[in-house]
Design an enzyme around this catalytic site. Structure first.
Site, PDB file in Angstrom:
ATOM      1  CG  ASP A  31      -1.686  -1.260   1.456  1.00 25.35           C
ATOM      2  OD1 ASP A  31      -2.092  -1.859   0.465  1.00 25.35           O
ATOM      3  OD2 ASP A  31      -1.885  -1.638   2.627  1.00 25.35           O
ATOM      4  CD  GLU A 243      -8.914  -2.588  -0.843  1.00 25.66           C
ATOM      5  OE1 GLU A 243      -9.416  -2.661   0.296  1.00 25.66           O
ATOM      6  OE2 GLU A 243      -8.176  -3.479  -1.298  1.00 25.66           O
TER       7      GLU A 243
HETATM    8  O1  FUB Z   1      -3.178  -3.536   3.564  1.00 29.73           O
HETATM    9  C1  FUB Z   1      -4.471  -3.752   4.045  1.00 29.73           C
HETATM   10  C2  FUB Z   1      -5.482  -3.412   3.011  1.00 29.73           C
HETATM   11  O2  FUB Z   1      -5.270  -4.188   1.848  1.00 29.73           O
HETATM   12  C3  FUB Z   1      -5.424  -1.987   2.505  1.00 29.73           C
HETATM   13  O3  FUB Z   1      -5.923  -1.044   3.396  1.00 29.73           O
HETATM   14  C4  FUB Z   1      -6.174  -2.159   1.254  1.00 29.73           C
HETATM   15  O4  FUB Z   1      -6.107  -1.069   0.382  1.00 29.73           O
HETATM   16  C5  FUB Z   1      -5.561  -3.418   0.697  1.00 29.73           C
HETATM   17  O5  FUB Z   1      -4.368  -3.160   0.020  1.00 29.73           O
END
Ligand code: FUB
Length: 344
Positions: A31, A243
């Site tokens: 991320d 997301e």
């Molecule tokens: O790393 C945890 C979660 O997985 C992140 O917050 C999301 O965007 C995904 O990458």
């Protein structure tokens, strides 16, 4: 790339085919939120660990406990790990799952924005501050008022105003906030999602206060529209927001980009202001190895770079990812050239 296809992968070959290699390999990182501060690249990633929490569709196995900051003198230089910048035990309101963070600089002070679950099991977004881009960061005692869900991305516009984009569905809980408060009823990641023919859930945006510690307005929807001007539908899983919000500005256009989650694409849309709406334009990144895809886009000198992650180093383990970077190209017509992470 979905986990069920991983068993067929020859990882030695895949690592050779990859267009870029992990920036660090002594820890797992994911991320990546990249920024240039004082002429240097700083990357604010999640710090992936083996937690032995079983895999589920809520992402419980992403049980991260701290953040490290990585710096690079240039995109070609070695990446330097500056060690622990913030630990969950030093965040008074947070209990676990320190997911994707971001950072910002204002007047020589550095701000780390991060989601974590409070003891009630609800994701909130917090802020921690430091005099240095590499920390250590000191957390505010409470999460940002009215914050919820995950994946904060903070964008400073040319007029000096700062905005936070945030949100994520399924394990990121965005669907549980549809009526303005947390809806604990119903189990699993799909409870409270709109049906396929309804408009998709949107990422959120809120302008930040001058001290960057609070929202300065009620969060609003970041609407993504199709070529006819209609909001993308929840069933349009190859394009709709899941997301990993990001914002960058190029040639006067605002580029909002995001992950489609369960279909594993990084997509983007363009608009003429930070709030949108954003017209869907295409894909930035095709699926990587690992379930999640999450990115940032940052300009260094006169070139743009995509920071992203995959699970090639861990041989496909979903929650053990590695941050990478590659050059990103804007075309003359405003589109972004789609990146294939592995050369066939
Ligand atoms: O790393 C945890 C979660 O997985 C992140 O917050 C999301 O965007 C995904 O990458």
């Amino acid at each position: 790339m979905p986990e069920d296809s991983i068993e067929h992968i020859d990882f030695d070959k895949l690592r050779q085919q990859a267009i870029s290699q992990p920036l660090v390999d002594h820890i797992y990182t994911a991320d990546p939120s990249a920024h240039v501060f004082n002429g240097k690249i700083y990357i604010y990633p999640s710090h992936d660990i083996e937690s032995n929490v079983p895999f589920d569709d809520l992402g419980s196995h992403f049980a991260m406990q701290d953040y490290h900051v990585i710096s690079m003198d240039s995109p070609e230089a070695a990446a330097v790990d500056h060690g622990v910048a913030l630990d969950v035990t030093d965040v008074p309101w947070a209990e676990k799952q320190m997911w994707a963070p971001d950072a910002a600089e204002k007047d020589g002070r550095y701000y780390l924005f991060f989601p974590a679950k409070a003891p009630d099991g609800i994701f909130r977004i917090g802020v921690a501050t430091s005099q240095s881009p590499t920390g250590p960061f000191k957390a505010e005692p409470e999460a940002i008022r009215n914050s919820f869900s995950i994946d904060p991305a903070v964008f400073c516009d040319d007029d000096g105003k700062y905005y936070m984009y945030f949100g994520g569905i399924w394990g990121g809980q965005l669907q549980r906030w549809r009526k303005g408060s947390f809806n604990a009823a119903g189990e699993g990641p799909l409870a409270h999602l709109p049906s396929a023919g309804e408009p998709a859930l949107c990422a959120k945006i809120a302008r930040l206060t001058d001290d960057l510690l609070q929202f300065d307005e009620q969060p609003r929807d970041v609407v993504i529209i199709d070529e006819s001007g209609n909001p993308l539908l929840a069933g349009d899983t190859d394009r709709r927001f899941f997301e990993a919000s990001w914002m960058h500005r190029h040639n006067g256009l605002y580029y909002f980009s995001w992950s489609t989650g369960d279909t594993h694409f990084i997509c983007y849309g363009t608009g003429d202001n930070p709030y949108g709406p954003f017209t869907y334009r295409g894909r930035i990144l095709e699926p990587v190895v690992g379930w999640t895809s999450h990115h940032s886009i940052c300009k260094y000198a006169d070139k743009w770079y995509l920071f992203y992650h995959d699970s090639s180093l861990s041989e496909g383990v979903t929650h053990l990812r590695s941050v990478k970077l590659t050059e990103l190209q804007h075309l003359d017509n405003g589109e972004i050239r789609t990146i294939q992470p592995y050369i066939k």
